[in-house]
Write a protein that holds these residues in place. Structure first.
Motif, PDB file in Angstrom:
ATOM      1  N   THR A  19       0.825  -1.211   0.000  1.00 54.70           N
ATOM      2  CA  THR A  19       0.000   0.000   0.000  1.00 54.70           C
ATOM      3  C   THR A  19       0.860   1.262   0.000  1.00 54.70           C
ATOM      4  O   THR A  19       0.435   2.293  -0.507  1.00 54.70           O
ATOM      5  CB  THR A  19      -0.972   0.019   1.196  1.00 54.70           C
ATOM      6  N   SER A  78       0.015   7.671   3.546  1.00 56.85           N
ATOM      7  CA  SER A  78      -0.770   6.541   3.058  1.00 56.85           C
ATOM      8  C   SER A  78      -1.009   5.557   4.193  1.00 56.85           C
ATOM      9  O   SER A  78      -0.343   5.597   5.235  1.00 56.85           O
ATOM     10  CB  SER A  78      -0.051   5.836   1.907  1.00 56.85           C
ATOM     11  N   ILE A  79      -1.938   4.667   3.981  1.00 60.38           N
ATOM     12  CA  ILE A  79      -2.241   3.645   4.978  1.00 60.38           C
ATOM     13  C   ILE A  79      -1.040   2.723   5.188  1.00 60.38           C
ATOM     14  O   ILE A  79      -0.829   2.207   6.280  1.00 60.38           O
ATOM     15  CB  ILE A  79      -3.517   2.854   4.581  1.00 60.38           C
ATOM     16  N   PHE A 132       1.168   3.773   8.048  1.00 59.23           N
ATOM     17  CA  PHE A 132       0.641   3.394   9.361  1.00 59.23           C
ATOM     18  C   PHE A 132       0.923   1.923   9.663  1.00 59.23           C
ATOM     19  O   PHE A 132       1.266   1.570  10.798  1.00 59.23           O
ATOM     20  CB  PHE A 132      -0.860   3.684   9.458  1.00 59.23           C
TER      21      PHE A 132
END
Length: 119
Positions: free
Chosen positions: A61, A71-72, A75
């Motif tokens: 991702t 962006s995810i 995380f």
């Protein structure tokens, strides 16, 4: 279950041959920690798979949305980094728990082998 001194010595001898090396675990953690290899080595398959999935999802991702500011994937990778840092402190306890479980298994095996059998 009470074991004799000789049986206890045998348990500890077998345990010293079978227990995990803290040096190997830290080496695996350092080199392949993001893939969860150190957890696979310790027999913690579910959490190792969790780390592996988190690494794959985070990398994928992050690569897909490289143009975005956040962006995810970032995380996911931050969560993985925290998990790895916590693992650095948990490894001695995991090795100790693994050794204790093996000690109990070996002691049960020796007790069952040496106890009289009545038919």
């Amino acid at each position: 279950m009470t074991l004799s001194t000789e049986q206890l010595m045998l348990v500890e001898q077998r345990l010293s041959n079978e227990k995990k090396s803290i040096g190997i675990v830290y080496l695996l953690w350092l080199l392949f920690g993001a893939l969860g290899i150190h957890r696979f080595y310790l027999g913690k398959t579910r959490s190792a798979l969790g780390m592996l999935v988190l690494t794959i999802l985070g990398g994928f991702t992050l690569a897909v949305s490289i143009g975005a500011f956040i962006s995810i994937g970032a995380f996911f990778l931050i969560a993985l980094a925290v998990w790895l840092l916590v693992d650095a402190f948990l490894i001695p306890g995991m090795i100790k728990a693994d050794a204790q479980a093996k000690r109990l298994t070996i002691a049960n095996e020796i007790h069952n082998m040496t106890s009289p059998k009545f038919f």
